[in-house]
Scaffold this motif. Sequence first.
Motif, PDB file in Angstrom:
ATOM      1  N   ASP A   4      10.495 -10.040-103.902  1.00 10.92           N
ATOM      2  CA  ASP A   4      10.469  -9.800-102.675  1.00 10.92           C
ATOM      3  C   ASP A   4       9.985  -8.385-102.527  1.00 10.92           C
ATOM      4  OD1 ASP A   4      10.609  -9.914 -99.956  1.00 10.92           O
ATOM      5  OD2 ASP A   4      12.764 -10.198 -99.686  1.00 10.92           O
ATOM      6  N   LEU A   5       9.856  -7.868-101.350  1.00 11.79           N
ATOM      7  CA  LEU A   5       9.829  -6.429-101.106  1.00 11.79           C
ATOM      8  C   LEU A   5      10.763  -5.750-100.428  1.00 11.79           C
ATOM      9  CD1 LEU A   5       5.976  -7.099 -99.632  1.00 11.79           C
ATOM     10  CD2 LEU A   5       6.694  -6.427-101.673  1.00 11.79           C
ATOM     11  N   LEU A   6      11.032  -4.357-100.657  1.00  8.81           N
ATOM     12  CA  LEU A   6      11.962  -3.636 -99.856  1.00  8.81           C
ATOM     13  C   LEU A   6      11.257  -2.522 -99.345  1.00  8.81           C
ATOM     14  CD1 LEU A   6      15.038  -3.214 -99.756  1.00  8.81           C
ATOM     15  CD2 LEU A   6      14.784  -1.344-101.306  1.00  8.81           C
ATOM     16  N   VAL A   7      11.436  -2.391 -98.032  1.00  7.96           N
ATOM     17  CA  VAL A   7      10.640  -1.424 -97.214  1.00  7.96           C
ATOM     18  C   VAL A   7      11.622  -0.282 -96.429  1.00  7.96           C
ATOM     19  CG1 VAL A   7       8.579  -2.618 -97.113  1.00  7.96           C
ATOM     20  CG2 VAL A   7      10.376  -2.671 -95.234  1.00  7.96           C
ATOM     21  N   ARG A   8      11.425   0.511 -95.811  1.00 12.14           N
ATOM     22  CA  ARG A   8      12.197   1.429 -95.024  1.00 12.14           C
ATOM     23  C   ARG A   8      12.514   0.610 -93.630  1.00 12.14           C
ATOM     24  NH1 ARG A   8       8.721   5.022 -97.305  1.00 12.14           N
ATOM     25  NH2 ARG A   8       7.150   4.684 -95.721  1.00 12.14           N
ATOM     26  N   SER A   9      13.656   0.775 -93.356  1.00 10.37           N
ATOM     27  CA  SER A   9      14.217   0.089 -92.257  1.00 10.37           C
ATOM     28  C   SER A   9      13.358   0.254 -90.820  1.00 10.37           C
ATOM     29  CB  SER A   9      15.431   0.233 -91.819  1.00 10.37           C
ATOM     30  OG  SER A   9      15.737   1.654 -91.709  1.00 10.37           O
ATOM     31  N   ASP A  10      12.580   1.487 -90.698  1.00 12.25           N
ATOM     32  CA  ASP A  10      11.694   1.536 -89.634  1.00 12.25           C
ATOM     33  C   ASP A  10      10.429   1.285 -89.770  1.00 12.25           C
ATOM     34  OD1 ASP A  10      11.156   3.651 -91.397  1.00 12.25           O
ATOM     35  OD2 ASP A  10      11.471   5.466 -90.235  1.00 12.25           O
ATOM     36  N   GLY A  17      21.446   0.536 -93.867  1.00 10.87           N
ATOM     37  CA  GLY A  17      20.514   0.890 -92.767  1.00 10.87           C
ATOM     38  C   GLY A  17      19.478   1.524 -93.219  1.00 10.87           C
ATOM     39  N   LYS A  18      19.189   2.087 -94.335  1.00 15.38           N
ATOM     40  CA  LYS A  18      18.108   2.751 -94.718  1.00 15.38           C
ATOM     41  C   LYS A  18      16.901   1.799 -95.151  1.00 15.38           C
ATOM     42  CE  LYS A  18      20.262   6.937 -96.473  1.00 15.38           C
ATOM     43  NZ  LYS A  18      20.417   7.972 -97.474  1.00 15.38           N
ATOM     44  N   PHE A  19      17.210   0.721 -95.642  1.00 16.74           N
ATOM     45  CA  PHE A  19      16.036  -0.087 -96.246  1.00 16.74           C
ATOM     46  C   PHE A  19      16.479  -1.779 -95.875  1.00 16.74           C
ATOM     47  CE2 PHE A  19      17.090   3.041 -99.546  1.00 16.74           C
ATOM     48  CZ  PHE A  19      15.863   3.827 -99.244  1.00 16.74           C
ATOM     49  N   LYS A  20      15.267  -2.323 -95.830  1.00 13.03           N
ATOM     50  CA  LYS A  20      15.362  -3.739 -95.559  1.00 13.03           C
ATOM     51  C   LYS A  20      14.425  -4.669 -96.520  1.00 13.03           C
ATOM     52  CE  LYS A  20      11.584  -3.544 -92.023  1.00 13.03           C
ATOM     53  NZ  LYS A  20      11.629  -3.548 -90.407  1.00 13.03           N
TER      54      LYS A  20
END
Length: 272
Positions: free
Chosen positions: A122-128, A204-207
């Motif tokens: 999968d991919l992890l990105v910044r929450s924004d 809350g920083k990443f999703k």
Amino acid sequence: MKVPQAGAVAVVIALALTTSGCGGGDEAKGTLSIGIKFDQPGIGLREADGTFSGFDVDVATYVAKQLGYTPDRIDFKQVYSNDRELLIQYNEVKFVVASYSVNDKRKEKVDFAGPYFLAHQDLLVRSDDNTIAKAEDLNTKKLCSVTGSTSAENVKNTLAPKASVLELGSYTECVIALQDRLVDAITTDDSILAGYAAKKGNEGKFKLTGQKLSNESYGIGLKKGDKDLRAKIDAALVKMVEDGSWETAVKKNFGPANYKYEPAPRGLTSGG
């Protein structure tokens, strides 16, 4: 009778000690050396107080118990993605439980018991960040992964050939790079990414983007040709599923991240 010189005696003693330690070092000491990751929250993490936590740690501890080793007789050794085969081949560890995906290339060098878990890349990105919804979006982005991992290779070869890839020594370094906006995404197994997203201080920083870019079957790596040990580990894994310990370990380590894990792999259950 000729008396050996002191230097020769020292050499003989050193050789004797070296020989007695080869191959049977763990047994002589009464400990079992197991390779795990030290920096993967939820999978394998060395805590500040020196203890270990994570799903792989729980699996390794359970298997060791079935082999006759209590937790105090386990010697956990740190492994990295690019040195797992070497540590097994040179008897630095008896086996490796470290988010170790089974593939044909690795099976040329080591054997695997299991698999005991199915993850997905999968991919992890910044929450924004709302610019990355699918793998193809990485073609104009900078991606981070760990040296020796199969994940970056999969992205570059089949999913996003124009992506810029930064390979670092650990996922912890990748998370820091993502937080500091030096990269746009991290790719590896969803189980590992979920652990980082749920880690205290990261809330809350990443999703996760929810991709299933590949199937990653985690196996326990051991020395090639050791059929006896492989059979014993397989039996331990089946028992772990049957007595509920597998499910308990999964929920304990991944539950806080609301991670939707796959059921135990076929072969470890009555399903075949």
